[in-house]
Design an enzyme around this catalytic site. Structure first.
Site, PDB file in Angstrom:
ATOM      1  N   HIS A  17      -3.100   2.699  -5.364  1.00 13.06           N
ATOM      2  CA  HIS A  17      -3.624   1.378  -5.000  1.00 13.06           C
ATOM      3  C   HIS A  17      -3.782   0.479  -6.220  1.00 13.06           C
ATOM      4  CE1 HIS A  17      -4.791  -0.650  -1.341  1.00 13.06           C
ATOM      5  NE2 HIS A  17      -5.821  -1.203  -1.948  1.00 13.06           N
ATOM      6  N   ARG A  32       0.866  -1.175   0.000  1.00 14.70           N
ATOM      7  CA  ARG A  32       0.000   0.000   0.000  1.00 14.70           C
ATOM      8  C   ARG A  32       0.906   1.229   0.000  1.00 14.70           C
ATOM      9  NH1 ARG A  32      -2.061  -3.687   3.808  1.00 14.70           N
ATOM     10  NH2 ARG A  32      -4.187  -4.401   3.350  1.00 14.70           N
ATOM     11  N   LYS A  35      -2.034  -2.622   7.711  1.00 16.99           N
ATOM     12  CA  LYS A  35      -3.459  -2.485   7.990  1.00 16.99           C
ATOM     13  C   LYS A  35      -3.880  -3.512   9.042  1.00 16.99           C
ATOM     14  CE  LYS A  35      -7.843  -1.879   5.560  1.00 16.99           C
ATOM     15  NZ  LYS A  35      -8.508  -1.891   4.233  1.00 16.99           N
ATOM     16  N   HIS A  80      -3.988  -9.990   3.501  1.00 21.57           N
ATOM     17  CA  HIS A  80      -5.437 -10.068   3.651  1.00 21.57           C
ATOM     18  C   HIS A  80      -5.800 -11.055   4.757  1.00 21.57           C
ATOM     19  CE1 HIS A  80      -6.247  -8.652  -0.750  1.00 21.57           C
ATOM     20  NE2 HIS A  80      -6.047  -7.644   0.083  1.00 21.57           N
ATOM     21  N   TYR A  99      -9.799 -10.752  -7.066  1.00 22.36           N
ATOM     22  CA  TYR A  99      -8.888 -10.620  -8.204  1.00 22.36           C
ATOM     23  C   TYR A  99      -9.082 -11.723  -9.228  1.00 22.36           C
ATOM     24  CZ  TYR A  99      -6.667  -7.158  -5.238  1.00 22.36           C
ATOM     25  OH  TYR A  99      -6.436  -6.063  -4.450  1.00 22.36           O
ATOM     26  N   ARG A 123      -1.072  -2.059  -6.464  1.00 21.45           N
ATOM     27  CA  ARG A 123      -1.276  -3.223  -5.581  1.00 21.45           C
ATOM     28  C   ARG A 123      -2.247  -4.214  -6.220  1.00 21.45           C
ATOM     29  NH1 ARG A 123      -1.236  -5.031  -0.068  1.00 21.45           N
ATOM     30  NH2 ARG A 123      -3.305  -5.550   0.734  1.00 21.45           N
TER      31      ARG A 123
END
Length: 319
Positions: free
Chosen positions: A268, A138, A163, A294, A303, A271
């Protein structure tokens, strides 16, 4: 005589920082708390409760047409306010009209498009964008890298306090080893010579500045991408911060426009492109999940939908 009650914003800030939440989370939570107060005509949250929260969240879904994730973010902010700041959990808020705005597929670049944007950028933004695309970082994570986070021997980058306040490791692309080593060497020389920019310590996370008083001036803790401007905290302490995220974001948007990319490309997007390129090349989706950090595999699975016919390297039995 009892002291004056601190302002609500100061109370929120204090609890957030005690719990080591990120500055971005602090800004987001305060945005929704303030929005909630204004929606109810500046009524203090202590004088409100579940019915008012229900009304606000329903209004967001019905009249503002927000995405489900946005409505959840607003709810999380208010749950934090009542539970952590006031010490009185919100409890049952009743049936809320749920936001149904569908989640859009992420914008993805081709490899050629990504490289055209990167090659148009000037340093250090070119190197930052290369890390976002080559390592799946990120923009916040790339800007907050310190020298100690690079392991050239193992070709690994350690992402600290990503995150969700989690650490993880990701790839350090072989093509970036030499430019990153050169960049680190230039920092080392300036640091050894005690150049003007190193007269002040770097900003440190949480209480580490007290625990390791010399770390803020050590080479290992130096920002990989420092801000050209010094910052001053509320106590008047001057320190060097990392490169500002908005500066990189502007550079990337400008470069995308300059090279004729008509997609709404942003930091982003690199990414997203990292993830789809790995899946397209047959990499296991759980490995991609780990590299991206994640928590839920379903987040990574979006994705596979972006890939269309490629569908993460799976071929139809008809060929």
């Amino acid at each position: 005589m009892q002291g004056k009650q601190p302002r609500l914003r100061d109370q929120v800030r204090a609890v957030i920082r005690v719990n080591h939440y990120s500055i971005r989370t602090e800004k987001t939570y305060w945005y929704w708390i303030r929005y909630f107060i204004r929606f109810h005509q500046m009524k203090h949250p202590r004088d409100m409760g579940p019915p008012e929260v229900n009304e606000f969240l329903t209004w967001l879904a019905v009249h503002r047409n927000v995405a489900a994730a946005t409505q959840a973010q607003a709810l999380n902010s208010l749950v934090f306010l009542y539970d952590k700041v006031f010490g009185t959990p919100l409890g049952e808020i009743g049936d809320v009209v749920r936001a149904k705005k569908p989640r859009k597929l992420p914008v993805v670049l081709t490899h050629d498009e990504a490289m055209r944007i990167i090659n148009h950028l000037s340093e250090p933004d070119k190197l930052i964008a290369s890390l976002m695309y080559g390592s799946g970082l990120r923009v916040t994570e790339a800007c907050r890298l310190r020298i100690k986070d690079l392991d050239f021997q193992q070709q690994v980058i350690t992402v600290r306090d990503g995150k969700g306040a989690k650490d993880r490791t990701t790839l350090l692309p072989a093509t970036l080893i030499e430019p990153l080593q050169n960049h680190v060497e230039s920092i080392r020389k300036a640091w050894q010579q005690r150049s003007e920019e190193f007269l002040h310590p770097v900003s440190m996370p949480f209480a580490l500045a007290r625990k390791y008083p010399g770390a803020s001036r050590s080479l290992a803790w130096q920002w990989l991408f420092s801000s050209p401007v010094l910052c001053t905290d509320n106590l008047g302490n001057v320190s060097r911060h990392h490169r500002h995220i908005s500066s990189v974001q502007r550079s990337v948007r400008g470069a995308a426009k300059a090279v004729g990319i008509h997609k709404p490309a942003s930091c982003h997007t690199f990414r997203h492109t990292f993830a789809t390129e790995l899946l397209k090349r047959g990499n296991d989706i759980r490995t991609v999940q780990d590299l991206l950090g994640h928590a839920d595999l379903r987040t990574t699975q979006i994705y596979t939908h972006v890939l269309g016919q490629g569908f993460a390297g799976v071929r139809s039995p008809l060929g």
